[in-house]
Scaffold this motif. Structure first.
Motif, mmCIF file in Angstrom:
data_model
loop_
_atom_site.group_PDB
_atom_site.id
_atom_site.type_symbol
_atom_site.label_atom_id
_atom_site.label_comp_id
_atom_site.label_asym_id
_atom_site.label_seq_id
_atom_site.Cartn_x
_atom_site.Cartn_y
_atom_site.Cartn_z
ATOM 1 N N PHE A 142 0.872 -1.108 0.024
ATOM 2 C CA PHE A 142 -0.031 -0.129 0.110
ATOM 3 C C PHE A 142 0.867 1.140 -0.112
ATOM 4 N N ASN A 143 0.539 2.287 -0.505
ATOM 5 C CA ASN A 143 1.230 3.562 -0.458
ATOM 6 C C ASN A 143 0.507 4.659 0.513
ATOM 7 N N GLU A 144 1.184 5.743 0.582
ATOM 8 C CA GLU A 144 0.805 7.053 1.540
ATOM 9 C C GLU A 144 -0.478 7.400 1.390
ATOM 10 N N ASN A 145 -1.294 7.072 0.265
ATOM 11 C CA ASN A 145 -2.358 7.653 -0.048
ATOM 12 C C ASN A 145 -3.793 6.815 0.619
ATOM 13 N N LEU A 146 -3.363 5.847 1.625
ATOM 14 C CA LEU A 146 -4.321 5.339 2.363
ATOM 15 C C LEU A 146 -4.108 5.710 3.909
ATOM 16 N N LEU A 147 -5.214 6.310 4.637
ATOM 17 C CA LEU A 147 -5.288 6.429 5.758
ATOM 18 C C LEU A 147 -6.210 5.855 6.674
ATOM 19 N N LEU A 148 -5.883 5.428 7.831
ATOM 20 C CA LEU A 148 -6.754 4.360 8.528
ATOM 21 C C LEU A 148 -7.392 4.985 9.927
ATOM 22 N N LEU A 149 -8.591 5.091 10.276
ATOM 23 C CA LEU A 149 -9.122 5.328 11.402
ATOM 24 C C LEU A 149 -10.044 4.452 12.240
ATOM 25 N N CYS A 150 -9.998 4.075 13.455
ATOM 26 C CA CYS A 150 -10.800 3.273 13.994
ATOM 27 C C CYS A 150 -11.557 4.080 15.016
ATOM 28 N N GLU A 151 -12.745 4.157 14.761
ATOM 29 C CA GLU A 151 -13.700 5.201 15.428
ATOM 30 C C GLU A 151 -15.378 4.683 15.055
ATOM 31 N N THR A 152 -16.046 4.634 16.250
ATOM 32 C CA THR A 152 -17.499 4.660 16.028
ATOM 33 C C THR A 152 -18.307 5.770 16.329
ATOM 34 N N ASN A 153 -17.662 7.057 16.778
ATOM 35 C CA ASN A 153 -18.500 8.179 17.162
ATOM 36 C C ASN A 153 -18.432 9.117 15.846
ATOM 37 N N LEU A 154 -19.779 9.315 15.186
ATOM 38 C CA LEU A 154 -19.843 9.877 14.025
ATOM 39 C C LEU A 154 -19.382 11.311 14.093
ATOM 40 N N GLU A 155 -19.596 12.220 15.101
ATOM 41 C CA GLU A 155 -19.070 13.360 15.145
ATOM 42 C C GLU A 155 -17.524 13.374 15.073
ATOM 43 N N ASN A 156 -16.931 12.546 16.045
ATOM 44 C CA ASN A 156 -15.364 12.273 15.727
ATOM 45 C C ASN A 156 -15.083 12.034 14.282
ATOM 46 N N ILE A 157 -15.737 10.961 13.727
ATOM 47 C CA ILE A 157 -15.310 10.528 12.108
ATOM 48 C C ILE A 157 -15.631 11.973 11.348
ATOM 49 N N ARG A 158 -16.696 12.626 11.491
ATOM 50 C CA ARG A 158 -16.627 14.029 10.813
ATOM 51 C C ARG A 158 -15.684 14.828 10.873
ATOM 52 N N SER A 159 -15.409 14.951 12.064
ATOM 53 C CA SER A 159 -14.068 16.011 12.693
ATOM 54 C C SER A 159 -12.985 15.363 11.739
ATOM 55 N N VAL A 160 -12.625 14.289 11.701
ATOM 56 C CA VAL A 160 -11.429 13.739 10.995
ATOM 57 C C VAL A 160 -11.497 14.079 9.380
#
Length: 138
Positions: A112-130
């Protein structure tokens, strides 16, 4: 209709209320809606592209469901690999697996290259912020 909801505005009884901002929803004549098939991004996974009507529509969301262990996460990581390999930037958000679990699966799939970012989160407001932070960065 896209709308912004703010939980900081206070109502008459000093309790929080929702404030909606944005344009009004107006009816549109079906014939006036333009569709361009070339707007879709091909995943190069033939059957998935077929199921998605020819590929992924930019700005859309796709909910992938199925029994545990059927291969949803593996399929989505394969899609991420295909898209990032073509230069697309991808934010992969998981509500079930840890970063370590995703990394182990990714190592089995390939490079994989640097164009993939990963986030583990379930809170929709936190996801939106990210998402907003990532959009500004990219």
């Amino acid at each position: 209709m896209e709308e912004t909801v703010s939980a900081t505005a206070k109502g008459k009884n000093n309790s929080f209320r929702k404030v909606r901002q944005g344009r009004k929803n107006e009816p549109v004549i079906l014939a006036d809606i333009s569709i361009q098939e070339n707007d879709r991004i091909k995943t190069e996974i033939e059957e998935l592209d077929r199921v998605l009507g020819g590929g992924i529509v930019p700005g859309s969301m796709v909910l992938v469901g199925g029994d545990p262990g059927i291969g949803k996460s593996t399929l989505l990581l394969q899609v991420c690999r295909q898209l990032t390999g073509k230069g697309h930037k991808v934010l992969y958000v998981s509500g079930e697996e840890s970063l370590g679990q995703i990394k182990l699966r990714a190592k089995r799939i390939g490079e994989f290259n640097e164009n993939l970012l990963l986030l583990c989160e379930t809170n929709l407001e936190n996801i939106r912020s990210v998402i907003e932070k990532v959009k500004r960065k990219w």
